[in-house]
Design a protein around this motif. Sequence first.
Motif, short mmCIF file in Angstrom:
data_model
loop_
_atom_site.label_atom_id
_atom_site.label_comp_id
_atom_site.label_asym_id
_atom_site.label_seq_id
_atom_site.Cartn_x
_atom_site.Cartn_y
_atom_site.Cartn_z
N ALA A 45 11.41 -0.38 -5.80
CA ALA A 45 10.41 -0.39 -5.05
C ALA A 45 10.22 0.52 -3.89
O ALA A 45 9.02 1.00 -4.13
CB ALA A 45 10.35 -2.02 -4.34
N ARG A 46 10.98 0.72 -3.11
CA ARG A 46 10.98 2.12 -2.27
C ARG A 46 10.75 3.28 -2.99
O ARG A 46 9.60 4.02 -2.80
CB ARG A 46 12.05 1.91 -1.40
N ALA A 47 11.41 3.64 -3.93
CA ALA A 47 11.32 4.86 -4.60
C ALA A 47 9.92 4.72 -5.38
O ALA A 47 9.32 5.84 -5.69
CB ALA A 47 12.57 4.84 -6.01
N MET A 48 9.50 3.89 -6.00
CA MET A 48 8.23 3.83 -6.77
C MET A 48 6.86 3.96 -5.67
O MET A 48 5.98 4.82 -5.95
CB MET A 48 7.72 2.39 -7.25
N ALA A 49 7.13 3.42 -4.47
CA ALA A 49 5.98 3.80 -3.50
C ALA A 49 6.19 5.19 -2.89
O ALA A 49 5.04 5.84 -2.78
CB ALA A 49 6.12 2.88 -2.40
N GLU A 50 7.29 5.55 -2.98
CA GLU A 50 7.41 7.00 -2.24
C GLU A 50 7.02 7.98 -3.19
O GLU A 50 6.23 9.07 -3.04
CB GLU A 50 9.05 7.26 -1.78
N SER A 110 3.55 -0.57 -3.97
CA SER A 110 4.65 -0.72 -5.47
C SER A 110 4.87 -2.04 -5.57
O SER A 110 5.12 -2.84 -4.54
CB SER A 110 5.70 0.26 -5.43
N VAL A 111 4.92 -2.68 -6.96
CA VAL A 111 5.16 -3.90 -7.25
C VAL A 111 6.58 -3.84 -8.37
O VAL A 111 5.86 -3.18 -9.24
CB VAL A 111 4.07 -4.90 -7.37
N THR A 112 7.53 -4.52 -8.29
CA THR A 112 8.23 -4.59 -9.30
C THR A 112 8.90 -6.16 -9.40
O THR A 112 9.65 -6.28 -8.22
CB THR A 112 9.67 -3.60 -9.50
N GLY A 113 9.09 -6.61 -10.49
CA GLY A 113 9.69 -7.86 -10.69
C GLY A 113 9.94 -8.59 -11.79
O GLY A 113 9.60 -7.81 -12.98
N ILE A 114 10.12 -9.63 -11.63
CA ILE A 114 10.44 -10.66 -13.19
C ILE A 114 9.20 -11.84 -13.06
O ILE A 114 9.59 -12.74 -12.42
CB ILE A 114 11.88 -10.95 -13.34
N ARG A 152 4.06 8.06 4.15
CA ARG A 152 4.96 8.96 3.85
C ARG A 152 5.90 8.91 4.98
O ARG A 152 5.53 8.85 6.08
CB ARG A 152 4.48 10.29 3.95
N GLY A 153 7.40 8.51 4.79
CA GLY A 153 8.44 8.43 5.62
C GLY A 153 8.35 7.12 6.27
O GLY A 153 9.13 6.73 6.98
N ALA A 154 7.40 5.94 5.80
CA ALA A 154 7.35 4.81 6.52
C ALA A 154 7.20 3.72 5.45
O ALA A 154 6.23 2.67 5.54
CB ALA A 154 6.27 4.72 7.53
N VAL A 155 7.88 3.67 4.34
CA VAL A 155 7.55 2.72 3.55
C VAL A 155 8.62 1.16 3.68
O VAL A 155 9.79 1.68 3.98
CB VAL A 155 7.97 3.24 1.92
N ARG A 156 7.96 0.58 3.76
CA ARG A 156 8.52 -0.98 4.12
C ARG A 156 8.74 -1.79 2.81
O ARG A 156 7.81 -1.56 1.69
CB ARG A 156 7.91 -1.68 5.03
N VAL A 157 10.09 -2.33 2.36
CA VAL A 157 10.05 -3.12 1.19
C VAL A 157 10.31 -4.75 1.83
O VAL A 157 10.91 -4.99 2.65
CB VAL A 157 11.47 -2.73 0.65
N LEU A 214 -0.95 -4.14 1.77
CA LEU A 214 -1.90 -2.94 1.71
C LEU A 214 -2.68 -2.86 3.27
O LEU A 214 -2.82 -1.85 3.93
CB LEU A 214 -2.86 -3.01 0.71
N TYR A 215 -3.43 -4.41 3.51
CA TYR A 215 -4.36 -4.59 4.54
C TYR A 215 -3.28 -4.22 5.77
O TYR A 215 -3.83 -3.41 6.65
CB TYR A 215 -4.76 -5.82 4.47
N ALA A 216 -2.17 -4.69 5.78
CA ALA A 216 -1.38 -4.39 7.22
C ALA A 216 -0.96 -2.97 7.37
O ALA A 216 -0.84 -2.49 8.37
CB ALA A 216 -0.13 -5.19 7.24
N ALA A 217 -0.63 -2.27 6.22
CA ALA A 217 -0.39 -0.67 5.99
C ALA A 217 -1.71 0.05 6.73
O ALA A 217 -1.35 1.12 7.45
CB ALA A 217 0.13 -0.55 4.91
#
Length: 173
Positions: free
Chosen positions: A91-96, A109-113, A135-140, A165-168
């Motif tokens: 998830a972190r790598a996808m957002a970055e 980013s979103v990944t799941g089952i 950039r440099g501040a992705v939370r998971v 997204l709203y919070a970001a």
Amino acid sequence: MTVASENAMFAASLLEKAEKLIEHSRARGLMLVTAESCTGGLVAGLLTSIPGSSDVFERGFVTYSNRAKEDDLGVDAAILAAAGAVSAETARAMAEGALAHAQAQIALSVTGIAGPGGGSAAKPVGLVYFGCGSRGAVRVEERRFGDIGRTEVRLASVAVALDLLYAAVESFA
């Protein structure tokens, strides 16, 4: 006539959240990008159902397969091999990767089952990871919706995505 009454594709509550996100992003002068797997582009579809969303929505990546995550977002194959597609690391790598491949300041980013199959004891149906930030501040964040049905997992993920997204956007410096 409101956007909610014109658009039966999404629930009114999701449309209202999306409208607020678009307005808030526009007021802050920020562009958004999404990288979606289990939601299959629903977040991007919801955002682009709002008139004027092109002011703030730069692009969306639907990277359902591992190959797409690697090719389109630059997710390292080693991350996918070690942690799996459904993981905090992915998830972190996808957002970055989305931020690296777009002209946007905020990524989700979103990944799941989503189910009904594909789950395991370690990664059950309804497990979803979100990466969100700049950039440099992705939370998971991890959410466990449970085996509530494929559509319900996907729509619950969209609702969480909008909140993240709203919070970001709110916290963007």
